[in-house]
Enzyme design. Structure first.
Site, short mmCIF file in Angstrom:
data_model
loop_
_atom_site.label_atom_id
_atom_site.label_comp_id
_atom_site.label_asym_id
_atom_site.label_seq_id
_atom_site.Cartn_x
_atom_site.Cartn_y
_atom_site.Cartn_z
N HIS A 123 5.30 2.26 -0.74
CA HIS A 123 4.84 1.17 -1.59
C HIS A 123 4.59 1.76 -2.99
O HIS A 123 4.28 2.95 -3.10
CB HIS A 123 3.54 0.64 -0.98
CG HIS A 123 2.97 -0.57 -1.62
ND1 HIS A 123 2.17 -0.50 -2.74
CD2 HIS A 123 3.03 -1.87 -1.28
CE1 HIS A 123 1.77 -1.73 -3.06
NE2 HIS A 123 2.29 -2.58 -2.19
N ASP A 201 -0.92 6.83 3.71
CA ASP A 201 -1.18 5.45 3.32
C ASP A 201 -1.23 4.62 4.61
O ASP A 201 -0.20 4.35 5.23
CB ASP A 201 -0.06 4.98 2.39
CG ASP A 201 -0.17 3.50 2.06
OD1 ASP A 201 -1.06 2.82 2.60
OD2 ASP A 201 0.65 3.03 1.25
N GLN A 204 -0.89 -0.49 6.27
CA GLN A 204 -0.25 -1.38 7.26
C GLN A 204 -0.45 -0.90 8.69
O GLN A 204 0.08 -1.51 9.62
CB GLN A 204 1.26 -1.49 6.98
CG GLN A 204 1.62 -2.09 5.62
CD GLN A 204 1.32 -3.59 5.51
OE1 GLN A 204 0.93 -4.25 6.48
NE2 GLN A 204 1.48 -4.13 4.32
N LYS A 227 -6.42 -6.64 4.53
CA LYS A 227 -5.30 -6.74 5.48
C LYS A 227 -5.79 -6.66 6.92
O LYS A 227 -5.01 -6.72 7.85
CB LYS A 227 -4.28 -5.63 5.23
CG LYS A 227 -3.54 -5.75 3.91
CD LYS A 227 -2.42 -4.73 3.86
CE LYS A 227 -1.93 -4.44 2.46
NZ LYS A 227 -1.21 -5.51 1.83
N CYS A 370 6.76 -4.84 -3.54
CA CYS A 370 6.13 -3.67 -4.20
C CYS A 370 6.70 -2.36 -3.64
O CYS A 370 5.98 -1.36 -3.52
CB CYS A 370 4.62 -3.68 -4.07
SG CYS A 370 3.87 -5.13 -4.79
N1 C6P Z 1 1.25 -4.38 0.51
C1 C6P Z 1 2.52 -6.38 0.92
O1 C6P Z 1 2.74 -7.60 0.83
P1 C6P Z 1 -3.57 -3.01 -1.83
O2 C6P Z 1 -2.83 -3.96 -2.70
O3 C6P Z 1 -4.14 -1.88 -2.61
O4 C6P Z 1 -4.53 -3.65 -0.92
O5 C6P Z 1 -2.50 -2.37 -0.84
C2 C6P Z 1 -1.43 -1.65 -1.36
C3 C6P Z 1 -0.49 -1.24 -0.30
C4 C6P Z 1 -0.32 0.10 -0.04
N2 C6P Z 1 0.49 0.54 0.91
C5 C6P Z 1 1.19 -0.31 1.68
C6 C6P Z 1 2.09 0.23 2.75
C7 C6P Z 1 1.08 -1.69 1.46
O6 C6P Z 1 1.78 -2.53 2.23
C8 C6P Z 1 0.24 -2.17 0.44
C9 C6P Z 1 0.13 -3.63 0.15
C10 C6P Z 1 1.23 -5.83 0.40
O7 C6P Z 1 3.32 -5.62 1.45
C11 C6P Z 1 0.94 -6.33 -0.98
S1 C6P Z 1 2.05 -5.71 -2.19
#
Ligand code: C6P
Length: 420
Positions: A123, A201, A204, A227, A370
């Site tokens: 991401h 990371d 997910q 999430k 993203c």
């Molecule tokens: N992915 C998606 O629709 P934040 O925005 O900081 O809570 O999470 C960022 C992030 C980091 N790593 C992974 C693997 C992610 O999937 C995400 C967030 C969302 O896929 C929003 S872009």
């Protein structure tokens, strides 16, 4: 244990609302999850019954707020197998958690010519902070290749065995586009053998499966509350206590200090030295309740339910002509695949697909998610549509999504045998 879906769904008020005048079918939990009453009520109760700043007041409601906030950290620590809440730093989200590592540990340990190894399925939040750091430090970024929806582990080995091995290795636990579950334990072990610091990371993974940071053996692990049934605006950086003790904070202010004089100061103990200023108190409390709720249902039960839905959806999608699905080739147990399915309908742009799905009440995401380098350069697509599942989804909802594909074909007049 099988999930009592209808009982679970009663807990989520938004699932009983309408979308485009139709029953809301929410298949975008990878973007953000819906929230149960258990979490919503905990947040409103804080505001109604004991709203006060933490770590400051000597009166009852402040003491209660402090206790609840600290309790939430203890819950998060035990949920991910951390040693104690001293290893749990609250920040805004997974993005900020990763940036925090870049601005603290990495700022003081990565120098000119040093290597940072990432993967091509990251991401943006696990790419951009490193590009910014690499620019500041003249460090070098390399990426583990992706083959058939999975990380190429031969390529990983080669890059670890390079003459100059990476100082930092960082990769996602679960891809938000491909749904691939990476073997983070094995990958971490290999990186640690080469002396690298490992950041994972987990945005997910933590919401959907049992995660134990100590058993993985990583140094840092990042994820977001929103999430995993919790509120937005709060995320977690797990850091190994020894490493955190040696790491200087980046943001200064109240709460992160032990003492301040006109020309110097000393830091508070962990984890507070990384949390300057008034915290997102209701966020922390809400996240703690989300963890309690997930534990009550059981992470293994959640994962099993999502595997079942994913299997069903993949099976149904495979029967439809002109649908391309992206992701790893999985075994029957989907051991390397989470409840995230990206797909395209040949002859349709994914934005049109999502718009037509919406007209059927089905909420999915479309675009680059993203993860532009992965979607544009690895998958060679401008965009993909994505459905993602959580504990509250049911097979009937997958059926609605599958039916929406037929509607897309009809509306866009896609011919029967359009092949990619
Ligand atoms: N992915 C998606 O629709 P934040 O925005 O900081 O809570 O999470 C960022 C992030 C980091 N790593 C992974 C693997 C992610 O999937 C995400 C967030 C969302 O896929 C929003 S872009």
């Amino acid at each position: 244990m099988e999930l009592e879906i209808e009982e679970i769904r009663k807990e989520f008020p938004i699932l009983h609302t309408k979308n485009m005048g139709k029953e809301l079918i929410y298949l975008d939990s990878a973007a953000t999850s819906q929230k149960p009453n258990y979490v919503i009520d905990a947040i409103t109760n804080y505001y109604r019954e004991y709203n006060a700043n933490i770590h400051r007041g000597l009166y009852d409601i402040s003491v209660k707020a402090t206790e609840e906030y600290t309790k939430s950290k203890e819950k998060v620590a035990s949920f991910i197998g951390a040693k104690s809440y001293r290893e749990i730093i609250y920040c805004k989200n997974a993005t900020e958690a990763i940036n925090l590592v870049a601005l603290t540990w990495a700022e003081n340990n990565i120098f000119e010519g040093d290597k940072i190894l990432l993967s091509r399925m990251e991401h943006h939040s696990n790419i951009v902070p490193w590009q910014l750091l690499a620019k500041r430090k003249k460090a070098i970024i390399d990426y583990i290749n992706v083959e058939n929806g999975e990380l190429d582990l031969h390529d990983y080995d080669e890059k670890l065995n390079d003459e100059t091995p990476p100082k930092l290795v960082s990769f996602t636990h679960v891809s938000n586009v491909l749904g691939t579950i990476n073997n983070v334990k094995e990958m971490t072990k290999k990186a640690k053998e080469k002396g690298a610091v490992v950041l994972i990371d987990g945005a997910q993974s933590v919401p959907h499966m049992n995660v134990n940071v100590k058993s993985i053996g990583c140094d840092f692990f990042a994820f977001s509350s929103h999430k995993m049934l919790g509120p937005s605006g709060i995320g977690v950086l797990y850091g190994n206590e020894e490493l955190l003790e040696k790491t200087e904070p980046i943001i200064g202010g109240g709460d992160m200090i032990r003492s301040v004089d006109f020309d110097s100061c000393t830091w508070n103990e962990l984890p507070w030295k990384f949390e300057a200023g008034t915290a997102n108190i209701e966020g922390g409390i809400g996240l703690g309740k989300a963890v309690e709720y997930l534990e009550k249902i059981g992470m293994d039960n959640i994962r099993r339910h999502e595997v079942e839905l994913t299997k069903y959806a993949l099976d149904e999608l495979s029967k439809i002509e002109g649908v391309v699905v992206y992701g790893p080739k999985s075994d029957y147990s989907l051991s390397n695949k989470a409840g995230v399915i990206s797909f395209n309908i040949v002859g349709a742009h994914s934005h049109d697909v999502a718009t037509i799905f919406n007209s059927e009440g089905v909420a999915i995401r479309a675009g680059h998610h993203c993860a532009m380098p992965l979607v544009n350069k690895v998958l060679n697509e401008p965009a993909v549509a994505r459905m993602s599942f959580y504990l509250y989804n049911k097979k009937e909802e997958v059926d609605k999504a599958i039916n929406a594909i037929e509607k897309v074909k009809k509306v866009l007049k896609i011919k029967k045998h359009d092949k990619k």
